[in-house]
Write a protein that holds these residues in place. Structure first.
Motif, mmCIF file in Angstrom:
data_model
loop_
_atom_site.group_PDB
_atom_site.id
_atom_site.type_symbol
_atom_site.label_atom_id
_atom_site.label_comp_id
_atom_site.label_asym_id
_atom_site.label_seq_id
_atom_site.Cartn_x
_atom_site.Cartn_y
_atom_site.Cartn_z
ATOM 1 N N ILE A 35 0.530 -0.971 0.298
ATOM 2 C CA ILE A 35 0.105 0.593 0.237
ATOM 3 C C ILE A 35 0.740 1.463 -0.117
ATOM 4 O O ILE A 35 0.785 2.293 -0.709
ATOM 5 N N VAL A 36 2.178 1.143 0.755
ATOM 6 C CA VAL A 36 3.115 2.258 1.090
ATOM 7 C C VAL A 36 3.135 2.664 -0.482
ATOM 8 O O VAL A 36 3.509 3.891 0.032
ATOM 9 N N CYS A 37 3.979 1.374 -1.270
ATOM 10 C CA CYS A 37 4.688 1.765 -2.494
ATOM 11 C C CYS A 37 4.100 2.073 -3.124
ATOM 12 O O CYS A 37 4.210 3.060 -4.523
ATOM 13 N N ASP A 38 2.454 1.265 -3.236
ATOM 14 C CA ASP A 38 1.036 2.103 -4.232
ATOM 15 C C ASP A 38 1.540 3.661 -4.077
ATOM 16 O O ASP A 38 0.626 4.737 -5.126
ATOM 17 N N ALA A 39 0.706 4.696 -2.742
ATOM 18 C CA ALA A 39 0.348 5.563 -2.612
ATOM 19 C C ALA A 39 1.957 6.343 -3.126
ATOM 20 O O ALA A 39 2.091 7.679 -3.588
ATOM 21 N N LEU A 40 3.070 6.111 -2.866
ATOM 22 C CA LEU A 40 4.626 6.601 -3.026
ATOM 23 C C LEU A 40 4.385 6.635 -4.845
ATOM 24 O O LEU A 40 5.250 7.837 -5.077
ATOM 25 N N LYS A 41 4.228 6.019 -5.698
ATOM 26 C CA LYS A 41 4.046 6.164 -6.836
ATOM 27 C C LYS A 41 3.095 7.002 -7.609
ATOM 28 O O LYS A 41 3.449 7.316 -8.553
ATOM 29 N N MET A 42 2.157 7.462 -6.876
ATOM 30 C CA MET A 42 0.879 8.197 -7.570
ATOM 31 C C MET A 42 1.664 9.813 -6.448
ATOM 32 O O MET A 42 0.959 10.445 -6.810
ATOM 33 N N ASP A 75 -0.015 8.223 6.092
ATOM 34 C CA ASP A 75 -0.211 8.464 7.498
ATOM 35 C C ASP A 75 -0.004 7.387 7.950
ATOM 36 O O ASP A 75 -1.245 6.087 7.837
ATOM 37 N N LEU A 76 1.090 6.735 8.825
ATOM 38 C CA LEU A 76 1.164 5.562 9.732
ATOM 39 C C LEU A 76 1.057 5.947 10.800
ATOM 40 O O LEU A 76 1.559 4.803 11.557
ATOM 41 N N ALA A 77 -0.325 6.071 11.491
ATOM 42 C CA ALA A 77 -0.801 6.649 12.308
ATOM 43 C C ALA A 77 0.063 6.781 13.809
ATOM 44 O O ALA A 77 0.240 7.473 13.643
ATOM 45 N N GLU A 78 0.390 5.721 14.862
ATOM 46 C CA GLU A 78 1.640 6.699 15.540
ATOM 47 C C GLU A 78 2.071 6.627 15.403
ATOM 48 O O GLU A 78 3.865 6.955 16.072
ATOM 49 N N LEU A 79 2.963 5.633 14.169
ATOM 50 C CA LEU A 79 4.685 6.034 13.927
ATOM 51 C C LEU A 79 4.818 7.304 13.215
ATOM 52 O O LEU A 79 6.473 8.488 13.290
ATOM 53 N N GLY A 80 3.855 7.337 11.868
ATOM 54 C CA GLY A 80 4.374 8.965 11.496
ATOM 55 C C GLY A 80 4.260 8.914 10.207
ATOM 56 O O GLY A 80 3.033 8.252 9.938
ATOM 57 N N ASN A 81 4.450 10.291 9.266
ATOM 58 C CA ASN A 81 4.006 10.414 7.809
ATOM 59 C C ASN A 81 5.719 9.628 7.090
ATOM 60 O O ASN A 81 6.261 10.650 7.752
ATOM 61 N N LEU A 82 4.891 9.361 6.316
ATOM 62 C CA LEU A 82 5.947 9.340 4.611
ATOM 63 C C LEU A 82 5.599 9.477 3.448
ATOM 64 O O LEU A 82 4.383 10.575 3.441
ATOM 65 N N ILE A 137 10.989 11.389 2.699
ATOM 66 C CA ILE A 137 10.804 11.278 3.565
ATOM 67 C C ILE A 137 9.785 11.182 4.964
ATOM 68 O O ILE A 137 8.750 10.848 4.541
ATOM 69 N N PHE A 138 10.559 10.636 6.617
ATOM 70 C CA PHE A 138 9.839 10.546 7.602
ATOM 71 C C PHE A 138 9.645 10.753 8.657
ATOM 72 O O PHE A 138 11.217 11.773 8.451
ATOM 73 N N THR A 139 8.588 12.081 8.659
ATOM 74 C CA THR A 139 7.824 12.664 10.115
ATOM 75 C C THR A 139 8.050 11.215 10.841
ATOM 76 O O THR A 139 6.684 11.559 10.437
#
Length: 152
Positions: A62-69, A74-81, A108-110
């Protein structure tokens, strides 16, 4: 705890060229492996090992697909890519093209506050070699075994 050791090198460039400098470098950082993460999630939830593995694989897809687009994630409690694509400064508007001006996309990971707080609370220590004293014994090191102020 992150243990550092003191390293020494001679600078090759800059206004301090030729000067010997000393710096702290992480000795070896322990790693929480994928298997260990899966095991912890299984222990802390009602999910099976297969469920956790499938969820992690699905998350990756899911993350790879979103980044390709070009989307942020938003990775909930982890942060954002999110993607960042730096641009070179060009002399004319015509030179600003995908091929000429745009650099390689970076991810970028925040982290969220909870994760930043965890990183800021890690205990840091610098291992210093014991020094010989004039009397032949070894000098004690006041830093040894004590953490230093966390970064923050």
């Amino acid at each position: 705890m992150l243990d550092f050791e003191i390293k020494t090198k001679v600078l090759n460039v800059g206004n301090r060229k030729g000067q010997t400098v000393h710096y702290a470098q992480v000795k070896s950082q322990q790693k929480l492996t994928n298997e260990m993460v899966i095991e912890r999630i299984v222990r802390e939830t009602s999910l099976s090992e297969g469920d956790v593995k499938n969820a992690l694989i699905s998350l990756s897809n899911i993350v790879c697909d979103a980044l390709k687009m070009g989307m942020s994630v938003d990775l909930a409690e982890l942060g954002n890519l999110r993607l960042s694509v730096p641009s070179k400064m060009m002399d004319t508007e015509e030179e600003v093209t995908v091929a000429n001006a745009l650099k390689t996309p970076k991810i970028i990971f925040t982290p969220k506050q909870k994760m930043r707080d965890a990183a800021n609370s890690v205990e840091l220590s610098i291992d210093r070699p014991k020094k010989e004293t004039a009397s032949g014994g070894t000098a004690t090191n006041p830093d040894e075994g004590h953490g230093e102020t966390p970064l923050g």
